[in-house]
Design a protein around this motif. Structure first.
Motif, PDB file in Angstrom:
ATOM      1  N   ASN A 120     -15.152 -17.773 -67.494  1.00 56.33           N
ATOM      2  CA  ASN A 120     -14.676 -17.590 -65.965  1.00 56.33           C
ATOM      3  C   ASN A 120     -15.004 -18.595 -65.224  1.00 56.33           C
ATOM      4  O   ASN A 120     -14.893 -18.365 -63.860  1.00 56.33           O
ATOM      5  CB  ASN A 120     -14.983 -16.155 -65.662  1.00 56.33           C
ATOM      6  N   ARG A 121     -15.171 -19.686 -65.645  1.00 56.92           N
ATOM      7  CA  ARG A 121     -15.992 -20.879 -64.699  1.00 56.92           C
ATOM      8  C   ARG A 121     -14.583 -21.440 -63.949  1.00 56.92           C
ATOM      9  O   ARG A 121     -13.755 -21.499 -64.955  1.00 56.92           O
ATOM     10  CB  ARG A 121     -16.689 -21.787 -65.303  1.00 56.92           C
ATOM     11  N   PRO A 122     -14.834 -21.659 -62.916  1.00 57.43           N
ATOM     12  CA  PRO A 122     -13.475 -22.501 -62.055  1.00 57.43           C
ATOM     13  C   PRO A 122     -13.128 -23.473 -62.789  1.00 57.43           C
ATOM     14  O   PRO A 122     -14.028 -24.536 -62.925  1.00 57.43           O
ATOM     15  CB  PRO A 122     -14.041 -22.614 -60.538  1.00 57.43           C
ATOM     16  N   GLU A 125     -11.107 -21.676 -66.748  1.00 57.12           N
ATOM     17  CA  GLU A 125     -10.788 -20.049 -67.206  1.00 57.12           C
ATOM     18  C   GLU A 125      -9.902 -20.027 -68.382  1.00 57.12           C
ATOM     19  O   GLU A 125      -9.261 -20.931 -68.564  1.00 57.12           O
ATOM     20  CB  GLU A 125      -9.770 -19.280 -65.802  1.00 57.12           C
ATOM     21  N   ASP A 162     -26.088 -14.319 -64.273  1.00 52.77           N
ATOM     22  CA  ASP A 162     -24.670 -13.779 -63.945  1.00 52.77           C
ATOM     23  C   ASP A 162     -23.670 -13.715 -65.104  1.00 52.77           C
ATOM     24  O   ASP A 162     -22.483 -13.678 -64.969  1.00 52.77           O
ATOM     25  CB  ASP A 162     -24.005 -15.039 -62.972  1.00 52.77           C
ATOM     26  N   GLN A 181     -20.980 -12.578 -58.456  1.00 49.71           N
ATOM     27  CA  GLN A 181     -19.549 -12.438 -59.040  1.00 49.71           C
ATOM     28  C   GLN A 181     -19.804 -12.072 -60.497  1.00 49.71           C
ATOM     29  O   GLN A 181     -18.858 -12.117 -61.464  1.00 49.71           O
ATOM     30  CB  GLN A 181     -18.944 -13.968 -59.147  1.00 49.71           C
ATOM     31  N   ASP A 197     -22.729 -15.801 -54.600  1.00 50.13           N
ATOM     32  CA  ASP A 197     -21.955 -15.961 -55.919  1.00 50.13           C
ATOM     33  C   ASP A 197     -21.868 -17.331 -56.126  1.00 50.13           C
ATOM     34  O   ASP A 197     -22.558 -18.459 -55.537  1.00 50.13           O
ATOM     35  CB  ASP A 197     -20.581 -15.301 -55.623  1.00 50.13           C
ATOM     36  N   HIS A 198     -20.963 -17.872 -57.106  1.00 46.21           N
ATOM     37  CA  HIS A 198     -20.896 -19.067 -57.837  1.00 46.21           C
ATOM     38  C   HIS A 198     -20.161 -20.080 -56.878  1.00 46.21           C
ATOM     39  O   HIS A 198     -20.224 -21.272 -56.957  1.00 46.21           O
ATOM     40  CB  HIS A 198     -20.248 -19.264 -59.229  1.00 46.21           C
ATOM     41  N   THR A 199     -19.490 -19.373 -55.868  1.00 46.41           N
ATOM     42  CA  THR A 199     -18.689 -20.461 -54.933  1.00 46.41           C
ATOM     43  C   THR A 199     -19.686 -20.515 -53.846  1.00 46.41           C
ATOM     44  O   THR A 199     -19.544 -21.727 -53.041  1.00 46.41           O
ATOM     45  CB  THR A 199     -17.325 -19.706 -54.523  1.00 46.41           C
ATOM     46  N   SER A 200     -20.320 -19.603 -53.217  1.00 46.59           N
ATOM     47  CA  SER A 200     -21.256 -19.919 -52.117  1.00 46.59           C
ATOM     48  C   SER A 200     -22.532 -20.725 -52.328  1.00 46.59           C
ATOM     49  O   SER A 200     -22.851 -21.543 -51.681  1.00 46.59           O
ATOM     50  CB  SER A 200     -21.446 -18.757 -51.292  1.00 46.59           C
ATOM     51  N   GLY A 201     -22.917 -20.489 -53.537  1.00 45.47           N
ATOM     52  CA  GLY A 201     -24.302 -21.036 -53.845  1.00 45.47           C
ATOM     53  C   GLY A 201     -25.554 -20.257 -53.372  1.00 45.47           C
ATOM     54  O   GLY A 201     -25.181 -19.131 -52.456  1.00 45.47           O
TER      55      GLY A 201
END
Length: 214
Positions: A120-122, A125, A162, A181, A197-201
């Motif tokens: 599910n990693r950007p 996917e 995660d 996430q 989450d993984h986008t905000s860090g």
């Protein structure tokens, strides 16, 4: 640093391996045969780098999340690391091939442990992969070995995870946090859920603050 889900512990200053739980030598010939038969892209993890051949070119950017120290070789199945320090491997391919290989390993090679998953990693996917390592190895076992060497109790450890390979660690430590996430299984295993989450860090810093370390 506890690496490859507990298969290796490395000194973060020198990069030297201080503990390795590699693939059982008696399993290697049959494992290589199964990998050749199914034709999935194979990434072989040694103590200091990941090896792959042309079949793994497309998946190499995804596998590089483990380390940037990757080396492309002519034929990964013939690399000497199989017989000298192989810690485990990741194979990437179609879901059907991954599931077939996993079933074969579970049936014929009980000394090995497998974990299959869809990414599910950007940017990656939908990629199907499977991690193969020695039976009994987990993030919890690696962390327990490290804590024993450092004289630290597991109840004193703060864990942040995660994904499904974090479950053993989150259940074993004294303070556990799931990234924002995380899938439901990880949220359930953790004591608390982070806003980060993984986008905000910022997940490690948030966990440290909430635990009173910062």
């Amino acid at each position: 640093l506890v690496c490859l889900d507990g298969a290796q512990i490395a000194d973060p200053q020198t990069g030297a391996a201080v503990h390795i739980s590699g693939l059982p030598a008696e399993c290697v010939p049959e494992l290589r045969h199964a990998l050749r038969h199914l034709g999935a892209a194979t990434f072989l993890f040694s103590a200091d780098r990941i090896y792959h051949d042309a079949a793994g070119d497309a998946a190499a950017p995804y596998v590089s999340i483990w380390t940037r120290e990757m080396e492309r070789v002519d034929n990964v199945m013939h690399h000497p690391s199989w017989d000298n320090g192989a810690m485990g491997l990741v194979t990437v391919g179609e879901q059907r091939r991954i599931e077939e290989l996993q079933a074969a390993i579970q049936s014929d090679l009980p000394a090995l442990d497998t974990a299959s998953f869809i990414s599910n990693r950007p940017g990656h996917e939908g990629v199907w992969a499977m991690l193969i390592r020695r039976q009994g190895i987990s993030k919890a076992s690696g962390l327990e070995h490290l804590c024993s060497a450092l004289g630290i109790k597991m109840s004193e450890v703060v864990g942040v995870g995660d994904w499904l390979n974090d479950l053993t660690m989150l259940r074993a430590v004294g303070h556990s946090y799931a990234m924002g996430q995380s899938p439901p299984e990880v949220v359930e295993a953790a004591g608390q859920v982070l806003v980060a989450d993984h986008t905000s860090g910022g997940g490690i810093a948030e966990a440290a603050r909430r635990t009173g370390l910062l």
